[in-house]
Design an enzyme around this catalytic site. Sequence first.
Site, PDB file in Angstrom:
ATOM      1  N   GLY A  54       0.703  -1.146  -0.037  1.00 16.99           N
ATOM      2  CA  GLY A  54      -0.009   0.079  -0.136  1.00 16.99           C
ATOM      3  C   GLY A  54       0.787   1.090  -0.082  1.00 16.99           C
ATOM      4  CB  SER A  55       0.230   4.475  -1.700  1.00 17.71           C
ATOM      5  OG  SER A  55       0.800   4.042  -2.958  1.00 17.71           O
ATOM      6  N   GLY A  56       1.489   5.371   0.997  1.00 18.33           N
ATOM      7  CA  GLY A  56       1.316   5.970   2.262  1.00 18.33           C
ATOM      8  C   GLY A  56       2.466   5.746   3.479  1.00 18.33           C
ATOM      9  CG  HIS A  57       3.671   2.458   4.331  1.00 15.75           C
ATOM     10  ND1 HIS A  57       3.402   2.774   5.606  1.00 15.75           N
ATOM     11  CD2 HIS A  57       3.103   1.320   3.631  1.00 15.75           C
ATOM     12  CE1 HIS A  57       2.198   2.066   5.564  1.00 15.75           C
ATOM     13  NE2 HIS A  57       2.096   1.220   4.485  1.00 15.75           N
ATOM     14  CE  LYS A 105       5.109  -2.995   3.913  1.00 17.65           C
ATOM     15  NZ  LYS A 105       5.102  -2.785   2.288  1.00 17.65           N
ATOM     16  CG  ASP A 110       0.880  -6.289   1.079  1.00 21.38           C
ATOM     17  OD1 ASP A 110      -0.023  -5.572   0.545  1.00 21.38           O
ATOM     18  OD2 ASP A 110       1.961  -5.368   1.574  1.00 21.38           O
ATOM     19  CG  HIS A 216      -1.095  -0.276   7.446  1.00 23.02           C
ATOM     20  ND1 HIS A 216      -0.403  -1.395   7.956  1.00 23.02           N
ATOM     21  CD2 HIS A 216      -0.843  -0.075   6.378  1.00 23.02           C
ATOM     22  CE1 HIS A 216       0.129  -1.903   6.608  1.00 23.02           C
ATOM     23  NE2 HIS A 216      -0.091  -0.834   5.789  1.00 23.02           N
TER      24      HIS A 216
END
Lengths: 330, 330
Positions: A54-57, A105, A110, A216
């Site tokens: 996921g994006s955001g990291h 991860k 994922d 998250h």
Amino acid sequence: MKKFINSADDFLKESLQGFGAAHKDIVTCYYNPNFIIRSKYAKKGKVALITGGGSGHEPMHGGFVGYGMLDAACPGFVFSSPSPDQMIAAIEKVDCGSGVLFIVKNYSGDIMNFQMAAEMMTGPSETVLTNDDVAVENSSFTTGRRGVAATIIVEKIVGSLAESGGSLVECKNLGNKVNKNSGSMGVAFSSCIVPAAGKPTFELRSDEMEFGVGIHGEPGRRRDKIKSAKEITNELLNAILEDLKPENKDDILLFVNGMGGTPISELYLIYDNARKMLDNKKIKIARSLVGNYCTSLEMQGASITITKLDQELVNHWDTPVHTAGMRWGM
Amino acid sequence: MKKFINSADDFLKESLQGFGAAHKDIVTCYYNPNFIIRSKYAKKGKVALITGGGSGHEPMHGGFVGYGMLDAACPGFVFSSPSPDQMIAAIEKVDCGSGVLFIVKNYSGDIMNFQMAAEMMTGPSETVLTNDDVAVENSSFTTGRRGVAATIIVEKIVGSLAESGGSLVECKNLGNKVNKNSGSMGVAFSSCIVPAAGKPTFELRSDEMEFGVGIHGEPGRRRDKIKSAKEITNELLNAILEDLKPENKDDILLFVNGMGGTPISELYLIYDNARKMLDNKKIKIARSLVGNYCTSLEMQGASITITKLDQELVNHWDTPVHTAGMRWGM
């Protein structure tokens, strides 16, 4: 929602377009039909390192695509897994010819999607699963431990081996070794806001922190009153060291990571507190990394990662790297 | 106060100690009686570049001490000027023998103290004063325009000239040229909290932003409802371009800077919006910089800086640099 944003739907695309344009010497970004960040350094004959999540990291993972690290990254929507189609498209884009190593991860979504991609593709592939977060066994989106900041250490060290001609199995084994040698734990002072949600993922009182938080915003070990930096650092370090059980002779990499909303001056203060505690335990810091590398959007918080080093790992850590998020030696 | 901190009194010292330990290959830090960050690369015969200012803007300036940039930085307490004694001690520590160039942001306290140091020292010195913030004339701590993120562009470009043997006057003239060619403006979504104060410097409603904010939270042009990223970017860019008046043939450096609490994904989104607007105006982005470089602790916000480039400036921008906050080519 206080964000630099035009619409939640376009957030990721516009951000990626900016990233691709600002770093066009390192990466090519694709948008249609799949978001893919491909290294301009990817070359025939090497093992291709592909990751995603996921994006955001950010800068993880797109910021680590380039020479000496990743060949491609598949960014999912914020905090959402990328799709198997996206991964297959990334494999086709890099096509190095010596097999693909997926670095994944440990989150159920994922894993499932990378597994589907591995089954759909024709060439050989292997997977390194990172699960360095010592805070909790099992979590909101995870069976077992969560994979967090040590993933970046895996990407750097395995990236170096792949660049120097390591085989698919050698890369996989080295990745597993780095993961096994690493432990992480974090704390949050505030929640982030996912653009599509428009409100904080969780709520904390003005004097509270989440101890052992996930990237998250998953719950950690407990909620607690804010403690001093020394007390927080001490508890994070002890949890990690209890898990890793380094011996006196072990050298380590000490990595203090910001979650996105914490000033770097506070990260250096944590580093200083950790350094003194490790000195007292006669554990030698051979390499260091301090900064915002594995973030949770604008979350205020930090994590500590320790990786036990040997000469092989140090050698690969020190090789040149040229990515948007990590660069030295070139 | 949600900070990684042990006590407000020790905040700066502990943070600096961590910085010095994490980057001991680049810098030596001194604590007693004055805080000084000295480059391990400082060498006899070159013009010494020395800067300083209140802490809280990290990585500026300590993060830019090293090869190809600064020889020393004097960090004052958070948002407070360093003392003349501190500057004199820094001059003695670097002692390169070819004169000292002070790079000073236009704040009355900084100017006064650097001026006193220049009068107290024995060797030759010159000063480059940066005042790139186009938001307002005069401000809380400033007569004239404030010096903000373009200071880092000055440090990189003049640092390159000093490293390659430029004279004191040549370095001064180049610094003035970069400053004259640069304009910046920022916006804040939230205030930072100075550790010694323990509460926000200013208050903003949940739907408000400060347009043209200073890096210490000084008021800007106006308070306004939060706008879209496109509208904000457009207004910042237009204010800067109106001031700089680049011509069609001009190449520019586009620098999107985070204030400390904004995710890098949003900075890339601003970059993307700015890039498209500049494309429309036929202004060519020749170099880019995106990240948290000139911060205000944990402030949520961002600024845009544009520097008009010519071949001389591009050449100096591209030379190798090795500091904690900026590194390439080595």
